[in-house]
Design a protein around this motif. Structure first.
Motif, mmCIF file in Angstrom:
data_model
loop_
_atom_site.group_PDB
_atom_site.id
_atom_site.type_symbol
_atom_site.label_atom_id
_atom_site.label_comp_id
_atom_site.label_asym_id
_atom_site.label_seq_id
_atom_site.Cartn_x
_atom_site.Cartn_y
_atom_site.Cartn_z
ATOM 1 N N ILE A 579 1.140 -0.804 0.387
ATOM 2 C CA ILE A 579 0.324 -0.026 0.265
ATOM 3 C C ILE A 579 1.297 1.388 -0.036
ATOM 4 O O ILE A 579 2.076 1.235 1.013
ATOM 5 C CB ILE A 579 -0.861 0.275 1.313
ATOM 6 N N LEU A 580 0.769 2.187 -0.887
ATOM 7 C CA LEU A 580 2.033 3.360 -1.277
ATOM 8 C C LEU A 580 1.087 4.205 -0.774
ATOM 9 O O LEU A 580 0.076 4.216 -1.134
ATOM 10 C CB LEU A 580 2.094 3.406 -2.899
ATOM 11 N N VAL A 581 1.540 5.193 0.307
ATOM 12 C CA VAL A 581 0.433 6.349 0.672
ATOM 13 C C VAL A 581 1.534 7.547 0.005
ATOM 14 O O VAL A 581 3.117 7.260 0.175
ATOM 15 C CB VAL A 581 0.887 5.958 2.749
ATOM 16 N N SER A 582 1.203 8.548 0.336
ATOM 17 C CA SER A 582 2.620 9.663 -0.619
ATOM 18 C C SER A 582 1.471 10.556 -0.352
ATOM 19 O O SER A 582 -0.073 11.048 0.491
ATOM 20 C CB SER A 582 2.808 9.928 -2.182
ATOM 21 N N GLY A 583 1.351 12.274 -0.582
ATOM 22 C CA GLY A 583 1.395 13.554 -0.736
ATOM 23 C C GLY A 583 0.677 14.049 -1.393
ATOM 24 O O GLY A 583 -0.619 13.028 -1.435
ATOM 25 N N TYR A 584 0.428 15.863 -1.494
ATOM 26 C CA TYR A 584 -0.903 15.791 -1.871
ATOM 27 C C TYR A 584 -0.650 16.157 -3.872
ATOM 28 O O TYR A 584 0.467 16.059 -4.042
ATOM 29 C CB TYR A 584 -1.088 17.529 -1.383
ATOM 30 N N ASN A 585 -1.778 16.022 -4.798
ATOM 31 C CA ASN A 585 -1.381 16.034 -5.456
ATOM 32 C C ASN A 585 -0.468 15.117 -6.382
ATOM 33 O O ASN A 585 0.400 15.453 -7.449
ATOM 34 C CB ASN A 585 -0.809 17.609 -6.741
ATOM 35 N N PHE A 586 -1.018 14.108 -6.021
ATOM 36 C CA PHE A 586 -0.048 12.624 -6.321
ATOM 37 C C PHE A 586 -0.744 12.975 -8.480
ATOM 38 O O PHE A 586 -1.624 12.230 -7.940
ATOM 39 C CB PHE A 586 -1.246 11.165 -5.769
ATOM 40 N N GLY A 587 0.396 12.325 -9.155
ATOM 41 C CA GLY A 587 -0.284 11.744 -10.550
ATOM 42 C C GLY A 587 -0.332 12.635 -10.831
ATOM 43 O O GLY A 587 -1.142 12.432 -12.446
ATOM 44 N N THR A 588 0.769 14.059 -10.882
ATOM 45 C CA THR A 588 0.093 15.527 -11.488
ATOM 46 C C THR A 588 0.620 15.370 -12.737
ATOM 47 O O THR A 588 2.287 14.895 -13.116
ATOM 48 C CB THR A 588 0.467 16.555 -11.369
ATOM 49 N N GLY A 589 0.617 16.301 -13.482
ATOM 50 C CA GLY A 589 1.439 15.837 -14.940
ATOM 51 C C GLY A 589 0.638 15.565 -16.039
ATOM 52 O O GLY A 589 -0.556 15.698 -16.396
ATOM 53 N N SER A 590 1.403 14.982 -16.917
ATOM 54 C CA SER A 590 0.850 14.321 -18.176
ATOM 55 C C SER A 590 -0.277 13.215 -18.293
ATOM 56 O O SER A 590 -1.081 12.804 -16.810
ATOM 57 C CB SER A 590 1.899 13.192 -18.968
ATOM 58 N N SER A 591 -0.829 12.711 -19.215
ATOM 59 C CA SER A 591 -1.945 12.249 -18.909
ATOM 60 C C SER A 591 -1.487 10.203 -19.535
ATOM 61 O O SER A 591 -2.153 9.373 -19.628
ATOM 62 C CB SER A 591 -2.772 11.834 -20.332
ATOM 63 N N ARG A 592 -0.038 10.033 -19.089
ATOM 64 C CA ARG A 592 0.388 8.740 -19.584
ATOM 65 C C ARG A 592 -0.229 7.268 -18.447
ATOM 66 O O ARG A 592 -0.493 8.314 -17.402
ATOM 67 C CB ARG A 592 1.489 8.527 -19.375
ATOM 68 N N GLU A 593 -1.182 6.531 -19.355
ATOM 69 C CA GLU A 593 -2.310 5.891 -18.279
ATOM 70 C C GLU A 593 -0.859 4.574 -17.832
ATOM 71 O O GLU A 593 -1.434 4.412 -16.545
ATOM 72 C CB GLU A 593 -3.670 4.976 -19.180
ATOM 73 N N GLN A 594 0.156 4.485 -18.128
ATOM 74 C CA GLN A 594 1.190 3.971 -17.608
ATOM 75 C C GLN A 594 1.574 3.982 -16.194
ATOM 76 O O GLN A 594 1.874 3.196 -15.498
ATOM 77 C CB GLN A 594 2.618 3.998 -18.492
ATOM 78 N N ALA A 595 1.321 5.088 -15.912
ATOM 79 C CA ALA A 595 1.951 5.925 -14.265
ATOM 80 C C ALA A 595 0.955 4.766 -13.383
ATOM 81 O O ALA A 595 1.436 4.560 -12.416
ATOM 82 C CB ALA A 595 1.877 6.967 -14.181
ATOM 83 N N ALA A 596 -0.621 4.392 -13.364
ATOM 84 C CA ALA A 596 -1.060 3.710 -12.969
ATOM 85 C C ALA A 596 -1.205 2.612 -13.209
ATOM 86 O O ALA A 596 -0.906 1.658 -12.336
ATOM 87 C CB ALA A 596 -2.235 4.321 -13.402
#
Length: 713
Positions: A579-596
């Motif tokens: 389970i990954l926990v991080s701060g605010y605005n996680f995943g900001t930036g481009s629309s690349r779905e590979q980030a997920a």
């Protein structure tokens, strides 16, 4: 708070005990109307995940990729052709064989499936949707374009979607949506002469520039609203996108109803001028029956409804403002900027933001009898062919041409950085468009400012950023007197408890596993999944898992791979993983779905953050990665384990990802979070995902959901 009607009823029938009603905003009421498969008695509120069936879905030049996505998932039939609209508007100046073939293929697809189609030259899609009634008060209409917020100017809940959502809507008529937090923006006072809706939104972006409305749904209210024209409202709602919001809605009032009466009168006379012959056929969306129904069933936010924030803005203290250079978060009173005599080389009156008839009229009155300054190019394009025809009929269009303006076809053009007249290196431009980001309208080393049509036209005539001669400085408030505030106590409004709802069959009752903490805000998609891999189309999920988080913490993937074998699940109803926990605005930036997909492939089934970038969240849920927000957990982990007690510099021991051996369990039935470590146990609470997202997860993502829906139909 009980409604006034309830109090009156209670006095008459003291023994009657009605079920308390949860108050809703106008926006929540509209979303409720368009939500499907809700549990019995479910009241839609901010934060809820719902499955929606919008009134309409619009795609533009990006229709081609949506068609490819639609076909790749095995879909063959548009489930509701009435729902779908195509408008070609972005690259209309491009007459290359490749672009013309693309446009022809989109039109052929529309004709084959019986879809409403508006060709290149008809106008910008958002303007067309307003003119043709696809965006209509108290409806929900979406588009695969970020400026669908504009529909809020006519009291329509408009919001952007991504291309996969559009394909899902074509195939099933439905997609999921998380209802944004609600923000009330109260307008007080009245605009001074010469101050416009563009000045309002430019000043709002510059005044409230600390993410006060990020990923929010804005409801515009207050005594200042009635005096704002519908064109001003459309401009303001359009640029709530740049302000950071997902929705920006004005109310249905006499101003809007009168505007529709005028629009209806024009439609009824659109074929013949004579009253002695029958009128043309009734317009399918803007007609007398629909307007009468709107008057009879007007919506309002309930008494006692809660907002996450309440912003106050005094229109009477506003002077004309200019945005930039190269940022909407920087806005300057025009009198202050004018004294600097900033020279320009290009001026633009184009786009869906400010190229309606009133905008063209304002610019024409400024340039009438004058010439565009030497060394300046002034480009004009109407928001639609209907707008241009009316501007020509009224004489405004010819005044612009006579002054030396260069005419472009109705479309996006320079606003999106396409076609003729882009800013070149070292140039400065002023525009009535909505974005002045670096490189947006041309060369990255150019400077772009945003202003109202009259200011743009005046600057084109004089050759530097300035006010029109018609602007009476004595009628304006002092340039430094702008008044705005956040109402006290507005940020801690009581949250409506989430009712426990049955889980969708097959969805885990809980997620559990080892907690890893990345003490970082604004962790971008490039940090999650490096750009150098993004266009390697043959990369496997296994390889994605090996490079996940590489640009943030090169050791992350290896650590996760080491942890996974040690995890065990005590029962089949629990999904285990890291389970990954991080701060605010996680995943900001481009629309690349590979980030997920890379996180999920690595063995991370759930991410908890203070907040998420909206596009990342859509991509995550569309691919079966669950995202939950828990600011309290983030705050505690930051205080205990982040270097200096603040996010941004890794852990206290210099590590980029903190691993203290904590075990975490998140219940998906009641939102209870249990964190266990060497220092004991602590409990938190999250808002869980609804049945719509749960079903997507069970189906393996949105594409699996679409296939299931097609098979059932």
């Amino acid at each position: 708070m009980p409604s006034r009607g309830y109090l009156q009823t209670a006095r008459l029938f003291a023994t009657s005990v009605p079920t308390p009603r949860i108050p809703q905003t106008i926006i929540e009421k509209v979303v409720q109307k368009y939500s499907v498969n809700l549990p019995d008695g479910k009241v839609v509120k901010a934060g809820d995940y719902v499955m929606i069936r919008p009134e309409h879905v619009m795609t533009h030049d990006n229709t081609g990729p949506v068609i490819s996505k639609f076909k790749s998932i095995g879909a063959k039939k548009i489930v509701d052709t009435r729902q779908t609209v195509f408008t070609l508007d972005h690259d209309v100046q491009n007459k290359s064989p490749k672009n013309l073939a693309k446009y022809a293929n989109i039109e052929a697809f529309a004709r084959t499936h019986g879809i409403d189609f508006y060709p290149a030259g008809r106008g910008i899609g958002h303007q067309v949707l307003v003119e043709e009634g696809y965006a209509f008060p108290h409806t929900l209409t979406v588009a695969s374009d970020s400026h669908s917020n504009m529909y809020g100017g006519v009291a329509c809940v408009g919001t952007p979607i991504v291309r996969t959502d559009a394909a899902a809507l074509w195939a099933t008529g439905k997609t999921w949506w998380q209802v944004p937090r609600m923000v009330k923006v109260e307008f007080r006072g009245k605009l001074a002469p010469g101050v416009t809706g563009k000045d309002v939104i430019v000043a709002l972006c510059g005044s409230f520039n600390n993410d006060e409305v990020l990923n929010a749904a804005i409801e515009f209210t207050g005594e200042g609203v009635p005096a704002l024209s519908v064109d001003d409202r459309l401009t303001i709602s359009n640029m709530t996108t740049e302000w950071g919001a997902l929705v920006g809605v004005f109310p249905v009032d006499n101003t809007l109803l009168s505007w529709y009466e005028t629009a209806l009168a024009k439609l009824e006379q659109r074929t013949f001028a004579s009253k002695s012959i029958p009128p043309p056929p009734e317009h399918p969306r803007i007609n007398r029956r629909r307007l009468d129904a709107l008057r009879a069933t007007n919506l309002a936010s309930d008494l006692g409804v809660q907002y996450s924030s309440h912003l106050i803005f005094d229109l009477s203290t506003l002077v004309p403002h200019v945005s930039g250079p190269n940022s909407v978060k920087v806005s300057t009173p025009l009198p202050k900027l004018e004294s600097q005599q900033i020279a320009i080389q290009k001026a633009y009156l184009v786009s869906c933001t400010n190229s309606r008839v009133s905008d063209i009229a304002a610019a024409a009155s400024v340039v009438e009898g004058k010439k565009i300054a030497e060394g300046v190019e002034f480009y004009v394009a109407a928001a639609s062919s209907v707008v241009q025809a009316e501007a020509e009929k009224l004489g405004h269009w010819n005044k612009l041409i006579a002054a030396g303006a260069k005419v472009l076809p109705a479309g996006c053009g320079p606003c999106i950085g396409l076609g003729t007249g882009l800013l070149e290196e070292g140039e400065t431009g002023i525009s009535a468009t909505n974005r002045n980001y670096k490189g947006r309208m041309g060369h990255p080393k150019a400077q772009a400012y945003l202003a109202s049509p009259a200011v743009v036209a005046a600057s084109a005539v004089k050759g530097f950023i300035c006010s029109p001669n018609s602007l009476d400085a004595t009628s304006l408030p002092p340039a430094g007197a702008l008044t705005f505030s956040i109402a006290s106590g507005s940020s801690d409004a009581a949250e409506v408890p989430q009712a426990e709802e049955p889980l969708f069959p097959g969805f885990p009752a809980a997620f559990s596993g080892r907690l890893l903490f990345a003490p970082q805000d604004n962790l971008s998609t490039d940090a999650l999944y490096p750009g150098k891999y993004t266009y390697q189309d043959d990369i496997t999920l296994e390889r994605q898992a090996q490079v996940v988080m590489e640009n943030y913490d090169p050791s992350f993937a290896g650590n996760v791979a080491t942890i996974l074998p040690s995890l065990s699940t005590s029962d089949e109803s629990t999904k285990s993983g890291v389970i990954l926990v991080s701060g605010y605005n996680f995943g900001t930036g481009s629309s690349r779905e590979q980030a997920a997909t890379a996180l999920k492939a690595a063995g991370v089934p759930l991410v908890i953050a203070g907040s998420f970038g909206d596009i990342f969240k859509r991509n995550a849920i569309n691919n079966g990665l669950v995202c939950l927000e828990c600011p309290e957990l983030v705050a505690d982990l930051t205080a205990t384990y982040a270097k200096g007690g603040a996010r941004g510099a890794g852990g206290r021991e210099g590590e980029l990802t903190v691993d203290k051996g904590h075990e975490i369990r998140v219940s998906m039935t009641d939102g209870n979070v249990t964190l266990r470590g060497s220092d004991g146990e602590k409990n938190y609470k999250v808002r869980t995902v609804g049945a719509s997202v749960q079903e997507l997860w069970v189906c393996g993502g949105l594409e699996g959901f679409i296939l299931k829906s097609i098979q059932h139909s």
